[in-house]
Design an enzyme around this catalytic site. Structure first.
Site, PDB file in Angstrom:
ATOM      1  N   SER A 159       0.833  -1.198   0.000  1.00 56.60           N
ATOM      2  CA  SER A 159       0.000   0.000   0.000  1.00 56.60           C
ATOM      3  C   SER A 159       0.874   1.257   0.000  1.00 56.60           C
ATOM      4  CB  SER A 159      -0.969  -0.052   1.188  1.00 56.60           C
ATOM      5  OG  SER A 159      -1.973   0.926   1.074  1.00 56.60           O
ATOM      6  N   ASP A 254     -10.588  -2.985  -4.298  1.00 58.38           N
ATOM      7  CA  ASP A 254      -9.594  -2.044  -3.803  1.00 58.38           C
ATOM      8  C   ASP A 254      -9.653  -0.782  -4.637  1.00 58.38           C
ATOM      9  OD1 ASP A 254      -7.334  -0.724  -2.908  1.00 58.38           O
ATOM     10  OD2 ASP A 254      -5.926  -2.304  -3.459  1.00 58.38           O
ATOM     11  N   HIS A 284      -8.264  -4.862  -0.257  1.00 59.02           N
ATOM     12  CA  HIS A 284      -7.055  -4.155   0.148  1.00 59.02           C
ATOM     13  C   HIS A 284      -6.699  -4.491   1.597  1.00 59.02           C
ATOM     14  CE1 HIS A 284      -4.123  -0.890  -0.327  1.00 59.02           C
ATOM     15  NE2 HIS A 284      -4.296  -0.718   0.971  1.00 59.02           N
TER      16      HIS A 284
END
Length: 312
Positions: A159, A254, A284
């Site tokens: 991320s 996501d 995610h």
């Protein structure tokens, strides 16, 4: 239309609803951090054993944690992944990603050097990339003391950490950091503009939504003038050619999905060897939810195998 969520993800969403977890965009920073840290205690499996864990600090005071995988001897000189944790540049630390770092070390046979970079909003862009870059340079300069091979360095993260790793790979290509052999980008942030279609598709009902990503961005890069900067948005770099070979993971549910896919496609178009794994039925953050989302453990192994092969 995205593929249906994996049943483990549906279980996770039901747990979140039952816990009364608040959406990020309704919260102040401190309680949001506490909510994130508490969730990791529930979502992650017990940490696997590794051969060695060593807590260190950079000269600037930034905390590091070095993991050596099971099966290595004390004197072995190992390839090394310098790892940046996720959490939107606002959350996360060495503890929240301890399971992932240990698992990547064991799966790859490499050392993993995790970096606890400064967090926003107290330390906005570009503080995180400055700290991460310092850690990479430190690893190369102090390789013998760390038991690592300075010619076998990789960067990676999930991320926001994937964002930092992509930026570091560009910096290394341009000579601002030591040469890198590999970049591991796990559902990375690549474009601060947040204009990809997946941001419009995922607006509610998930741990990370488009509004949540805006909440993170507004703390890390509050000045819109910074968004086109490739150090914030590596997808905006003039060229990705010449960066290290890459492994890119994207997941279907996501808001970051499409910008991650675009990044993988640009790497390929511009001549960078890239393996892109897209998992349509996960959400995610899955890699740090392995106690509930069991396919995450296989994905960690896949990322570790890609790293092992790249640095063999």
């Amino acid at each position: 239309m995205p593929a249906p969520l994996h049943p483990d993800c549906l279980t996770l969403l039901e747990m979140i609803r039952a816990a009364g977890r608040q959406p990020l965009e309704t919260m102040e920073t401190a309680p949001a951090r506490a909510q994130f840290a508490a969730g990791r205690l529930v979502l992650q499996p017990p940490p696997p054993d590794v051969a060695e864990v060593r807590d260190l600090r950079l000269p600037s005071g930034i905390a590091l944690r070095l993991y050596r995988p099971l099966g290595c001897a004390a004197g072995d000189i190992l390839p090394c992944l310098i790892f940046a944790h996720g959490g939107g540049w606002v959350f996360g630390d060495l503890a929240t990603h301890d399971h992932l770092a240990r698992s990547l070390a064991n799966a790859s046979g490499c050392a993993v050097l995790a970096v606890e970079y400064r967090l926003a909003p107290e330390h906005p862009f570009p503080a995180a990339i400055d700290d991460y870059a310092e850690a990479i340079a430190h690893a190369a300069a102090n390789a013998p003391a760390l038991g690592i091979d300075a010619t076998q360095l990789a960067v990676g993260g999930d991320s926001a950490g994937g964002n930092l790793a992509a930026v570091a790979a560009l910096m290394a290509r341009d000579g601002a950091l030591p040469p890198l052999r590999f970049q591991m980008l796990l559902y990375p942030v690549t474009d601060m503009a947040q204009g990809h279609d997946s941001h419009a598709r995922f607006t509610s009902g998930l741990p990370l939504t488009a509004a949540g990503m805006r909440w993170f961005r507004d703390r890390y890069a509050p000045q819109q003038a910074h968004w086109p900067d490739w150090r914030a948005s590596p997808l905006r770099a003039a060229t990705l050619a010449g960066t290290a070979p890459a492994f890119v993971l994207t997941v279907g549910h996501d808001p970051l999905c499409d910008e991650g896919r675009d990044y993988a496609q640009r790497l390929e178009r511009e001549g960078v060897p890239v393996a892109h794994l897209h998992v349509a039925d996960l959400l995610h953050g899955a890699l740090t939810m392995g106690a509930i989302v069991r396919p995450a453990l296989d994905l960690i192994d896949a990322a570790g195998l890609a790293l092992r092969r790249a640095l063999a």
